[in-house]
Design a protein around this motif. Sequence first.
Motif, mmCIF file in Angstrom:
data_model
loop_
_atom_site.group_PDB
_atom_site.id
_atom_site.type_symbol
_atom_site.label_atom_id
_atom_site.label_comp_id
_atom_site.label_asym_id
_atom_site.label_seq_id
_atom_site.Cartn_x
_atom_site.Cartn_y
_atom_site.Cartn_z
ATOM 1 N N GLY A 67 0.566 -1.237 -0.070
ATOM 2 C CA GLY A 67 -0.073 0.172 -0.035
ATOM 3 C C GLY A 67 0.783 1.229 -0.018
ATOM 4 N N ILE A 68 1.780 1.275 -1.092
ATOM 5 C CA ILE A 68 2.983 2.424 -0.747
ATOM 6 C C ILE A 68 2.374 3.570 -1.795
ATOM 7 N N ASN A 69 1.118 3.621 -2.107
ATOM 8 C CA ASN A 69 0.822 4.750 -3.132
ATOM 9 C C ASN A 69 0.558 6.075 -2.353
ATOM 10 N N GLY A 70 1.625 6.774 -1.917
ATOM 11 C CA GLY A 70 1.409 8.083 -1.232
ATOM 12 C C GLY A 70 1.521 7.964 0.097
ATOM 13 N N VAL A 71 2.641 7.658 0.495
ATOM 14 C CA VAL A 71 3.083 7.558 2.210
ATOM 15 C C VAL A 71 3.928 8.676 2.407
ATOM 16 N N HIS A 72 3.567 9.506 3.444
ATOM 17 C CA HIS A 72 4.237 10.785 4.243
ATOM 18 C C HIS A 72 5.403 10.207 4.669
ATOM 19 N N LEU A 73 6.524 10.894 4.334
ATOM 20 C CA LEU A 73 8.048 10.723 5.001
ATOM 21 C C LEU A 73 8.312 11.973 5.865
ATOM 22 N N SER A 74 8.704 11.703 6.871
ATOM 23 C CA SER A 74 9.044 13.002 7.676
ATOM 24 C C SER A 74 10.540 13.471 7.305
ATOM 25 N N ALA A 75 10.689 14.783 7.878
ATOM 26 C CA ALA A 75 11.939 15.422 7.531
ATOM 27 C C ALA A 75 13.119 14.517 8.123
ATOM 28 N N LEU A 76 12.831 13.777 9.118
ATOM 29 C CA LEU A 76 14.006 12.993 9.506
ATOM 30 C C LEU A 76 14.330 11.553 8.749
ATOM 31 N N ASP A 77 12.842 11.177 8.115
ATOM 32 C CA ASP A 77 12.969 10.056 7.365
ATOM 33 C C ASP A 77 13.854 10.330 6.048
ATOM 34 N N TYR A 78 13.555 11.859 5.563
ATOM 35 C CA TYR A 78 14.225 12.023 4.291
ATOM 36 C C TYR A 78 16.058 12.104 4.604
ATOM 37 N N GLN A 79 16.206 12.847 5.917
ATOM 38 C CA GLN A 79 17.725 12.895 6.243
ATOM 39 C C GLN A 79 18.311 11.442 6.150
ATOM 40 N N GLU A 80 17.368 10.607 6.668
ATOM 41 C CA GLU A 80 18.226 8.991 6.910
ATOM 42 C C GLU A 80 18.200 8.474 5.693
ATOM 43 N N LEU A 81 17.368 8.804 4.622
ATOM 44 C CA LEU A 81 17.293 8.353 3.389
ATOM 45 C C LEU A 81 18.469 8.977 2.688
ATOM 46 N N LEU A 82 18.932 10.106 2.970
ATOM 47 C CA LEU A 82 20.257 10.756 2.202
ATOM 48 C C LEU A 82 21.476 9.962 2.848
ATOM 49 N N ARG A 83 21.077 9.680 4.144
ATOM 50 C CA ARG A 83 22.457 8.675 4.583
ATOM 51 C C ARG A 83 22.699 7.718 3.995
ATOM 52 N N LEU A 84 21.430 6.835 3.498
ATOM 53 C CA LEU A 84 21.845 5.394 2.843
ATOM 54 C C LEU A 84 22.313 5.731 1.355
#
Length: 254
Positions: A67-84
């Motif tokens: 059910g990934i059609n439009g999931v909210h990511l937080s600012a911290l989630d985005y920073q952690e994604l940049l880390r990966l």
Amino acid sequence: VMYCLSPQSFIHSIWRANTDGITNPFSYYHSRVIVTNPIEIPPITYAELKSDAYWSNIPIVRKNLQGINGVHLSALDYQELLRLIRLKGFDVSKLPTLYSPDIDLNLLDLKLEKDVEEKLLIPLLNELGYTEDDWSRELTQKAGRNLKAIPDFVLFPKGETHFQNAPLVIEAKFSMNSSNERLNAFNQVLSYGRMMSSELLALCDKDRFILYRKENGTFDRFNPVFEKHWGNLKDPEVFSKLSSIIGRNIVERM
């Protein structure tokens, strides 16, 4: 953040929203947003997310990305994604950065109510997209036969002189430390809001910014839709939430 299901399951690219999200009841898909300028990144697979200490605890990952059609990511989630992404040797400076307002928070310089207005509130309004042409300060309103109400800040006032309406009214105080001070300030801005048929009311002092929204014709003093200390507004996610409620493009259309 674009996650592909086929032919492989992985995070594929980062895009930018080109328009605000809208709801169109006449479209088959009621909600839509236009995204552009994709930047392809090194693939980040579901297995990598599942094995990561941070991402393994994110609800959508724990649900196996169903059910990934439009999931909210937080600012911290985005920073952690940049880390990966950074760990894979990719230059993350090429990717979009989250907006953080540039507000001077030297609270030691605040000595008067006017300081709160000039050094905190007006810079915040500017960061939200407003200019001085969008508000009136101490707008005179009729309140009875001889009395005149004077709100501190009135956003987008319209109507005849002394009988104007506005979607947002803001009252600034130097301090609202006691419950009695806060009650008096709320009653004051509420009286202005009723007079001007406002949908939003805001209070601020040297410590915090508080926002109320009309629900079922009333404003609930005990349940503001937004209340944060000034220092929290530098958090991109907090600022984004405030912008989604009283950003200039939103209030102007009310």
